[in-house]
Motif scaffolding. Structure first.
Motif, PDB file in Angstrom:
ATOM      1  N   ARG A 139       0.867  -1.175   0.000  1.00 20.69           N
ATOM      2  CA  ARG A 139       0.000   0.000   0.000  1.00 20.69           C
ATOM      3  C   ARG A 139       0.902   1.223   0.000  1.00 20.69           C
ATOM      4  O   ARG A 139       1.724   1.407   0.908  1.00 20.69           O
ATOM      5  CB  ARG A 139      -0.905   0.000   1.227  1.00 20.69           C
ATOM      6  N   VAL A 140       0.792   2.056  -1.018  1.00 25.90           N
ATOM      7  CA  VAL A 140       1.746   3.134  -1.271  1.00 25.90           C
ATOM      8  C   VAL A 140       1.023   4.463  -1.356  1.00 25.90           C
ATOM      9  O   VAL A 140      -0.053   4.557  -1.955  1.00 25.90           O
ATOM     10  CB  VAL A 140       2.513   2.879  -2.592  1.00 25.90           C
ATOM     11  N   ARG A 141       1.600   5.477  -0.721  1.00 27.15           N
ATOM     12  CA  ARG A 141       1.129   6.860  -0.904  1.00 27.15           C
ATOM     13  C   ARG A 141       1.875   7.432  -2.108  1.00 27.15           C
ATOM     14  O   ARG A 141       3.085   7.591  -2.083  1.00 27.15           O
ATOM     15  CB  ARG A 141       1.381   7.691   0.354  1.00 27.15           C
ATOM     16  N   LEU A 142       1.130   7.752  -3.138  1.00 26.87           N
ATOM     17  CA  LEU A 142       1.708   8.053  -4.438  1.00 26.87           C
ATOM     18  C   LEU A 142       2.243   9.471  -4.524  1.00 26.87           C
ATOM     19  O   LEU A 142       1.647  10.409  -4.007  1.00 26.87           O
ATOM     20  CB  LEU A 142       0.650   7.846  -5.529  1.00 26.87           C
ATOM     21  N   ASP A 143       3.396   9.598  -5.192  1.00 30.76           N
ATOM     22  CA  ASP A 143       3.885  10.889  -5.640  1.00 30.76           C
ATOM     23  C   ASP A 143       4.246  10.750  -7.114  1.00 30.76           C
ATOM     24  O   ASP A 143       4.018   9.707  -7.731  1.00 30.76           O
ATOM     25  CB  ASP A 143       5.076  11.358  -4.792  1.00 30.76           C
ATOM     26  N   ASP A 144       4.809  11.804  -7.704  1.00 35.81           N
ATOM     27  CA  ASP A 144       5.104  11.769  -9.139  1.00 35.81           C
ATOM     28  C   ASP A 144       6.097  10.673  -9.486  1.00 35.81           C
ATOM     29  O   ASP A 144       6.000  10.028 -10.541  1.00 35.81           O
ATOM     30  CB  ASP A 144       5.649  13.136  -9.584  1.00 35.81           C
ATOM     31  N   GLU A 145       7.074  10.434  -8.609  1.00 34.75           N
ATOM     32  CA  GLU A 145       8.065   9.390  -8.875  1.00 34.75           C
ATOM     33  C   GLU A 145       7.424   8.008  -8.878  1.00 34.75           C
ATOM     34  O   GLU A 145       7.743   7.158  -9.710  1.00 34.75           O
ATOM     35  CB  GLU A 145       9.174   9.468  -7.816  1.00 34.75           C
ATOM     36  N   ASP A 146       6.486   7.783  -7.957  1.00 34.07           N
ATOM     37  CA  ASP A 146       5.795   6.503  -7.913  1.00 34.07           C
ATOM     38  C   ASP A 146       4.976   6.284  -9.177  1.00 34.07           C
ATOM     39  O   ASP A 146       4.964   5.194  -9.752  1.00 34.07           O
ATOM     40  CB  ASP A 146       4.869   6.450  -6.693  1.00 34.07           C
ATOM     41  N   ARG A 147       4.254   7.335  -9.609  1.00 30.28           N
ATOM     42  CA  ARG A 147       3.423   7.186 -10.802  1.00 30.28           C
ATOM     43  C   ARG A 147       4.272   6.888 -12.025  1.00 30.28           C
ATOM     44  O   ARG A 147       3.884   6.098 -12.893  1.00 30.28           O
ATOM     45  CB  ARG A 147       2.594   8.458 -11.019  1.00 30.28           C
TER      46      ARG A 147
ATOM     47  N   PHE B  56     -11.353  -0.405  -6.933  1.00 30.16           N
ATOM     48  CA  PHE B  56     -10.548  -1.539  -7.351  1.00 30.16           C
ATOM     49  C   PHE B  56     -10.749  -1.793  -8.837  1.00 30.16           C
ATOM     50  O   PHE B  56     -11.804  -1.521  -9.401  1.00 30.16           O
ATOM     51  CB  PHE B  56     -10.913  -2.775  -6.533  1.00 30.16           C
ATOM     52  N   GLY B  57      -9.693  -2.320  -9.459  1.00 28.35           N
ATOM     53  CA  GLY B  57      -9.706  -2.508 -10.898  1.00 28.35           C
ATOM     54  C   GLY B  57      -9.678  -1.190 -11.635  1.00 28.35           C
ATOM     55  O   GLY B  57     -10.455  -1.006 -12.576  1.00 28.35           O
ATOM     56  N   PRO B  58      -8.793  -0.249 -11.264  1.00 30.86           N
ATOM     57  CA  PRO B  58      -8.816   1.078 -11.894  1.00 30.86           C
ATOM     58  C   PRO B  58      -8.195   1.047 -13.287  1.00 30.86           C
ATOM     59  O   PRO B  58      -7.409   0.155 -13.620  1.00 30.86           O
ATOM     60  CB  PRO B  58      -7.962   1.926 -10.937  1.00 30.86           C
ATOM     61  N   ASP B  59      -8.563   2.053 -14.092  1.00 29.76           N
ATOM     62  CA  ASP B  59      -7.906   2.209 -15.388  1.00 29.76           C
ATOM     63  C   ASP B  59      -6.663   3.083 -15.212  1.00 29.76           C
ATOM     64  O   ASP B  59      -6.392   3.611 -14.138  1.00 29.76           O
ATOM     65  CB  ASP B  59      -8.857   2.822 -16.416  1.00 29.76           C
ATOM     66  N   ALA B  60      -5.897   3.230 -16.290  1.00 35.13           N
ATOM     67  CA  ALA B  60      -4.633   3.968 -16.208  1.00 35.13           C
ATOM     68  C   ALA B  60      -4.845   5.426 -15.846  1.00 35.13           C
ATOM     69  O   ALA B  60      -4.034   6.022 -15.126  1.00 35.13           O
ATOM     70  CB  ALA B  60      -3.886   3.857 -17.547  1.00 35.13           C
ATOM     71  N   ALA B  61      -5.951   6.018 -16.310  1.00 39.75           N
ATOM     72  CA  ALA B  61      -6.195   7.436 -16.020  1.00 39.75           C
ATOM     73  C   ALA B  61      -6.493   7.675 -14.552  1.00 39.75           C
ATOM     74  O   ALA B  61      -6.240   8.765 -14.038  1.00 39.75           O
ATOM     75  CB  ALA B  61      -7.342   7.954 -16.888  1.00 39.75           C
ATOM     76  N   SER B  62      -7.027   6.660 -13.862  1.00 36.73           N
ATOM     77  CA  SER B  62      -7.377   6.837 -12.449  1.00 36.73           C
ATOM     78  C   SER B  62      -6.154   6.986 -11.566  1.00 36.73           C
ATOM     79  O   SER B  62      -6.231   7.552 -10.476  1.00 36.73           O
ATOM     80  CB  SER B  62      -8.214   5.643 -11.964  1.00 36.73           C
ATOM     81  N   ILE B  63      -5.006   6.473 -12.014  1.00 32.88           N
ATOM     82  CA  ILE B  63      -3.794   6.530 -11.205  1.00 32.88           C
ATOM     83  C   ILE B  63      -3.236   7.942 -11.150  1.00 32.88           C
ATOM     84  O   ILE B  63      -2.606   8.340 -10.165  1.00 32.88           O
ATOM     85  CB  ILE B  63      -2.753   5.547 -11.756  1.00 32.88           C
ATOM     86  N   ASP B  64      -3.478   8.743 -12.179  1.00 31.35           N
ATOM     87  CA  ASP B  64      -2.870  10.067 -12.259  1.00 31.35           C
ATOM     88  C   ASP B  64      -3.330  10.992 -11.143  1.00 31.35           C
ATOM     89  O   ASP B  64      -2.556  11.823 -10.666  1.00 31.35           O
ATOM     90  CB  ASP B  64      -3.178  10.705 -13.625  1.00 31.35           C
TER      91      ASP B  64
END
Length: 403
Positions: free
Chosen positions: A332-340, A367-375
Motif C-alpha cells: 500500500r503506497v502513498r503516491l507521488d510523481d516518482e511513484d506514478r 478496485f480494478g482502476p484504469d490507467a487514467a485513475s492513477i494520475d
C-alpha cells in the motif's frame, strides 16, 4: 477621396477612438456574467452590443459622416471596434474563470511550507510533519486514551513537501484516521511544518456492536485456538444450542473480557486487527452476542461449551494465498510523481489493483482502476515481484499488506 492606405489608417484610428468604450463595457459585462452567473456572452451578442455603441460614440464625437467617400474608413473602423470588443469579452471570461470565488480560501490554498521547513526535505521530496502542543479532544466524543494521546503527541509523519498547507492537512488527517482508526480528527499545519491535532478515539463501544433484539453475555469456557471477535459460534448450554457472534475474547479466565474489535469487514486494517485479537486457546472468558430469548439459557449454565461455525472460504485469504504462491507481494503506497512514473514504466513489473482519490466520496477505494485513475490518486495497492527493488523503493514508505 484619399488614397487607400490613407483611408485604412484613418479607419484604424477611428476604430480605436470609438471602440475603446464599447470594448470596456463588453469586457466588464462578460466578466460579471461569467463570474456571478457562470455563463459566457456569445460572439454574435457581443457584436450586437459593441457595434451600436461604437456608432453612437462616433456620432457623438462627430466622426461619422454621411458621404460616400467615408464608407471605407467607417467599415474599417467598425471592424476594429468589433475586434476590440471580442478581445475584451474573451479576456473578461478568462479573468472570471481564473479569479477564485472565495478569496479567503484562495489565499489559504496558496500557502506552502516556509523555507525553514523545506530545509528538512529528504531525497524523495518529502517533509516530516510533527505534532506540536497538546492533542485536543473533540467535543461530543469521549477523551483519548493516555497511550493513544502520547502516540499522537510524539508522532511524526512524512508527506510530500510541494503540496499547499490545506492539502497537507487533508492528507495527514486521512492518514491518522486510517492508521489509528480514529472516529474523527481535525488537523491544522503551520508554515514550519508543525501540526495541531484534535482527535476522537475509535468507536468500539460494546453496545454499538450488539444488534437490536440481541444481548451480550460473558461466560467462562474452553476456547478453541484462534477464536477471535466476529466469529460465528454455537454455544451449548442447558442442553440447548444457541447461535451467536463473538464480541471479545480473553485467554485469562481471571480477567474480564475486554471488548476488542467488531465483526469482520473488508480491508487490510480489519484483517490485521482480527489477527491480533486471536486467542491461543484454552480456558478463558468470551463475550458473545445472542438473541435476547437465549441470553438466560447461556447465563444459567456454569459449564457452557462453544463451537465455531465455518463461514466458508475467505476470498481475502484465498487471493493472498494465490499471490504468495506466485511470488508476488502487495504494498500500500502513498503516491507521488516518482511513484506514478515507476508504475507507468512498462518494464517495472508493477500492477495497480486499487486506488483512492483525495476528492472521492468518503475517500473510498476503487478496485480494478484504469490507467487514467492513477494520475489523480493519492494512494494505491501495488502488486509486484516479491523481493523486487522497485516495489520496495516505492516512495520509501510502502507498507506490506498481510492477510
Amino acid at each position: 477621396m484619399s488614397s487607400l492606405p490613407v483611408e485604412v489608417l484613418i479607419g484604424i484610428s477611428f476604430g480605436l477612438l470609438v471602440g475603446l468604450i464599447p470594448a470596456f463595457a463588453v469586457g466588464l459585462a462578460s466578466f460579471l456574467l461569467e463570474y456571478y452567473g457562470g455563463r459566457a456572452i456569445p460572439g454574435f451578442a457581443t457584436a450586437l452590443v459593441a457595434l451600436p455603441l461604437a456608432g453612437a460614440n462616433g456620432y457623438a464625437v462627430g466622426l461619422v459622416g454621411t458621404t460616400v467617400e467615408q464608407v471605407p474608413r467607417l467599415l474599417i473602423a467598425a471592424l476594429v471596434a468589433l475586434m476590440l470588443a471580442l478581445y475584451a469579452s474573451s479576456q473578461g471570461n478568462a479573468l472570471a474563470a481564473d479569479l477564485p470565488r472565495d478569496l479567503a480560501q484562495a489565499t489559504r490554498s496558496r500557502r506552502t511550507l516556509s523555507a525553514e521547513a523545506l530545509d528538512s526535505v529528504d531525497g524523495s521530496g518529502q517533509v516530516t510533519i510533527q505534532a506540536t502542543g497538546e492533542i485536543r479532544d473533540i467535543e461530543g466524543y469521549p477523551p483519548l486514551s493516555p497511550d493513544l494521546r502520547t502516540t499522537l503527541e510524539t508522532g511524526a509523519w512524512r508527506l510530500p513537501a510541494d503540496l499547499p498547507l490545506d492539502e497537507l492537512e487533508v492528507r495527514l488527517a486521512d492518514q491518522l484516521r486510517t492508521d489509528y482508526d480514529l472516529a474523527d480528527v481535525a488537523v491544522s499545519i503551520d508554515a514550519r511544518g508543525r501540526a495541531s491535532i484534535a482527535a476522537a478515539p475509535p468507536s468500539r463501544d460494546l453496545a454499538e456492536r450488539v444488534p437490536d433484539g440481541w444481548r451480550a453475555v460473558s461466560f467462562a469456557a474452553l476456547l478453541p485456538t484462534g477464536l477471535s471477535p466476529g466469529d460465528e459460534v454455537v454455544v451449548d448450554a442447558g442442553g440447548e444450542s444457541v447461535s451467536g457472534r463473538v464480541l471479545s475474547v480473553s485467554a485469562d479466565p481471571d480477567d474480564d473480557a475486554v471488548a476488542d474489535e467488531a465483526g469482520p469487514s473488508p480491508g487490510e486494517a480489519e484483517t490485521r486487527r482480527r489477527a491480533r485479537a486471536e486467542t491461543a486457546g484454552g480456558r478463558g472468558r468470551v463475550t458473545v452476542a445472542v438473541r435476547t430469548a437465549d441470553a438466560r439459557t447461556v447465563l444459567g449454565d456454569d459449564e457452557a461449551g462453544i463451537r465455531v461455525i465455518s463461514q466458508g472460504t475467505s476470498h481475502v485469504f484465498e487471493a493472498f494465498s494465490h499471490l504468495e504462491r506466485a511470488g508476488q507481494a502487495v504494498r500500500r503506497v502513498r503516491l507521488d510523481d516518482e511513484d506514478r512514473a515507476a508504475i507507468a514504466d512498462a518494464g517495472s513489473g508493477l500492477s495497480v489493483v486499487g486506488v483512492r482519490r483525495p476528492d472521492g466520496a468518503g475517500r473510498g477505494w476503487q478496485f480494478g482502476p484504469d490507467a487514467a485513475s492513477i494520475d489523480d490518486a493519492d494512494e494505491a495497492f501495488v502488486v509486484g515481484n516479491d523481493g523486487s527493488d522497485r516495489i520496495h523503493r516505492l516512495s520509501g514508505d510502502g507498507v506490506e499488506v498481510e492477510p
